[in-house]
Design a protein around this motif. Structure first.
Motif, PDB file in Angstrom:
ATOM      1  N   UNK A 117       0.861  -1.191   0.000  1.00 35.81           N
ATOM      2  CA  UNK A 117       0.000   0.000   0.000  1.00 35.81           C
ATOM      3  C   UNK A 117       0.898   1.243   0.000  1.00 35.81           C
ATOM      4  N   UNK A 118       1.115   1.794  -1.184  1.00 32.00           N
ATOM      5  CA  UNK A 118       2.031   2.925  -1.309  1.00 32.00           C
ATOM      6  C   UNK A 118       1.494   4.178  -0.609  1.00 32.00           C
ATOM      7  N   UNK A 119       0.184   4.270  -0.471  1.00 28.71           N
ATOM      8  CA  UNK A 119      -0.407   5.404   0.247  1.00 28.71           C
ATOM      9  C   UNK A 119       0.078   5.467   1.693  1.00 28.71           C
ATOM     10  N   UNK A 120       0.415   4.298   2.263  1.00 33.88           N
ATOM     11  CA  UNK A 120       0.836   4.245   3.671  1.00 33.88           C
ATOM     12  C   UNK A 120       2.180   4.943   3.896  1.00 33.88           C
ATOM     13  N   UNK A 121       2.937   5.199   2.828  1.00 35.28           N
ATOM     14  CA  UNK A 121       4.244   5.849   2.973  1.00 35.28           C
ATOM     15  C   UNK A 121       4.135   7.368   3.142  1.00 35.28           C
ATOM     16  N   UNK A 122       3.016   7.930   2.726  1.00 42.48           N
ATOM     17  CA  UNK A 122       2.892   9.391   2.788  1.00 42.48           C
ATOM     18  C   UNK A 122       2.697   9.850   4.226  1.00 42.48           C
ATOM     19  N   UNK A 123       3.559  10.763   4.638  1.00 42.36           N
ATOM     20  CA  UNK A 123       3.494  11.278   6.011  1.00 42.36           C
ATOM     21  C   UNK A 123       3.168  12.762   6.043  1.00 42.36           C
ATOM     22  N   UNK A 124       3.138  13.393   4.884  1.00 41.72           N
ATOM     23  CA  UNK A 124       2.821  14.819   4.789  1.00 41.72           C
ATOM     24  C   UNK A 124       2.186  15.052   3.420  1.00 41.72           C
ATOM     25  N   UNK A 125       2.161  16.319   2.989  1.00 36.73           N
ATOM     26  CA  UNK A 125       1.481  16.610   1.719  1.00 36.73           C
ATOM     27  C   UNK A 125       2.372  16.378   0.497  1.00 36.73           C
ATOM     28  N   UNK A 126       3.590  15.883   0.728  1.00 39.20           N
ATOM     29  CA  UNK A 126       4.481  15.611  -0.407  1.00 39.20           C
ATOM     30  C   UNK A 126       4.044  14.345  -1.140  1.00 39.20           C
ATOM     31  N   UNK A 127       3.789  14.422  -2.454  1.00 38.19           N
ATOM     32  CA  UNK A 127       3.528  13.195  -3.207  1.00 38.19           C
ATOM     33  C   UNK A 127       4.815  12.397  -3.346  1.00 38.19           C
ATOM     34  N   UNK A 128       4.677  11.134  -3.663  1.00 38.58           N
ATOM     35  CA  UNK A 128       5.817  10.227  -3.767  1.00 38.58           C
ATOM     36  C   UNK A 128       6.441  10.304  -5.155  1.00 38.58           C
ATOM     37  N   UNK A 129       7.762  10.163  -5.210  1.00 40.99           N
ATOM     38  CA  UNK A 129       8.471  10.003  -6.482  1.00 40.99           C
ATOM     39  C   UNK A 129       9.014   8.578  -6.494  1.00 40.99           C
ATOM     40  N   UNK A 130       8.524   7.767  -7.396  1.00 44.11           N
ATOM     41  CA  UNK A 130       8.804   6.330  -7.401  1.00 44.11           C
ATOM     42  C   UNK A 130       9.834   6.004  -8.475  1.00 44.11           C
ATOM     43  N   UNK A 131      10.802   5.177  -8.111  1.00 37.77           N
ATOM     44  CA  UNK A 131      11.790   4.698  -9.086  1.00 37.77           C
ATOM     45  C   UNK A 131      11.952   3.188  -8.907  1.00 37.77           C
TER      46      UNK A 131
END
Length: 263
Positions: A90-104
Motif C-alpha cells: 500500500x504505497x499510500x501508507x508511505x505518505x506522512x505529509x502533503x508531499x507526493x511520492x516520487x517512485x523509481x
C-alpha cells in the motif's frame, strides 16, 4: 557477495555512466520523498540518498535489507527499508505529509506489467515514476493507435499518465547480463485526467476484452459486450481491429455500457 536470484528476476545495474544518466533524469532534490522498488545492492540508492530528503525502499529478497542497512547506516534518519512484495504494498501508507511520492525502480521483467497496473491505482499519491524496464514494455507503454505495440498496457497507462521514454540501457550494463535491451521511462500522473470514464472498471474490461485476440475485429471481440449496430451508432466501425481505436473511443464504448447498466 550476494548473487542475483533468478526467481526474483534480479539483474543488478553496475554501469556507472548509466547510473549517472538515470540520476540526472530523475533529478532528486532535498524536498523529495523518494520510493525505490527493488533497490538490489543499492546502485542507485546512495546517489538518491545524497540528494533527496527521504527514501523508502521496498525489497522482496530478505537477504538484501541487512546488506543495505549496513551499507547506508549513516543515512538512517532518512532511509527506511520495507521487506515486502511491491505487488501487494500500500504505497499510500508511505505518505506522512502533503508531499507526493516520487517512485523509481529497476522492475523485474516477469512482474513489470502487473506492478505498473498496481502503481497506477495509487497514481493520486504519486508525483512521477521512473522505471527501468524491458525495452519492449516501454514501447508498449508509449505506443499510439495503429502501432505494433499498442494495446491494453499503453491505453491504461496513458489514461492515468503522460508517458515519456527516455533512453535505452544495453544488456552489458547489468550483472548478470540479460538477453534483452532495457529502457528508462518516465510516467507523470495527470493532475487532471484529459478524458474521464464514468466507471474505470468498465473501461478496463472493455480494453481487456477488445485485445483478447488482436487479429480479430471489434465485432468479434466485443460481441458479448456490445452489438455491431451500437458501435456504428457511436461512430465506431465494428470491422476495425482494436489497435485502430484511440483511448477516447474505448471510453465512449465503456460509458455507453455503464449508462445502459444504470438506466
Amino acid at each position: 557477495m550476494h548473487k542475483a536470484r533468478k526467481r526474483f528476476g534480479q539483474n543488478f545495474l553496475q554501469d556507472q555512466g548509466i547510473i549517472r544518466q538515470i540520476i540526472r533524469s530523475i533529478a532528486p532534490s532535498p524536498s523529495d520523498h523518494m520510493v525505490e522498488i527493488g533497490p538490489g545492492l543499492g546502485a542507485l540508492t546512495e546517489e538518491i540518498l545524497d540528494a533527496a530528503g527521504a527514501l523508502d525502499a521496498i525489497e522482496l529478497d530478505r537477504d538484501l535489507p541487512p546488506i543495505l542497512r549496513a551499507k547506508f547506516f549513516r543515512y538512517e534518519d532518512k532511509f527506511r527499508i520495507f521487506e515486502a512484495d511491491a505487488m501487494k504494498f500500500d504505497f499510500n501508507s508511505l505518505r506522512e505529509d502533503d508531499r507526493p511520492l516520487r517512485v523509481i525502480g529497476n522492475l523485474p521483467y516477469n512482474i513489470s506489467t502487473q506492478l505498473i497496473f498496481h502503481l497506477l491505482s495509487h497514481s493520486g499519491d504519486i508525483l512521477d515514476m521512473h522505471f527501468m524496464l524491458q525495452k519492449e514494455v516501454v514501447d508498449r507503454l508509449a505506443a499510439q493507435p495503429g502501432e505494433k505495440h499498442y494495446g491494453r498496457l499503453g491505453i491504461m497507462a496513458q489514461y492515468y499518465c503522460q508517458v515519456e521514454p527516455l533512453f535505452i540501457v544495453p544488456p552489458e550494463a547489468f550483472d548478470p547480463v540479460p538477453k534483452v535491451d532495457s529502457a528508462i521511462v518516465r510516467l507523470i500522473p495527470h493532475t487532471t485526467l484529459p478524458y474521464i470514464a464514468k466507471d474505470i472498471k468498465t473501461l478496463e474490461q472493455v480494453v481487456r476484452v477488445a485485445f483478447t485476440q488482436r487479429r480479430k475485429t471489434l465485432r468479434n471481440n466485443l460481441k458479448e459486450l456490445i452489438s455491431p449496430e451500437k458501435l456504428e451508432q457511436l461512430g465506431i466501425d465494428p470491422s476495425l481491429r482494436p489497435e485502430r481505436l484511440a483511448l477516447q473511443d474505448f471510453i465512449t464504448i465503456a460509458d455507453t455500457l455503464t449508462s445502459s447498466e444504470t438506466a
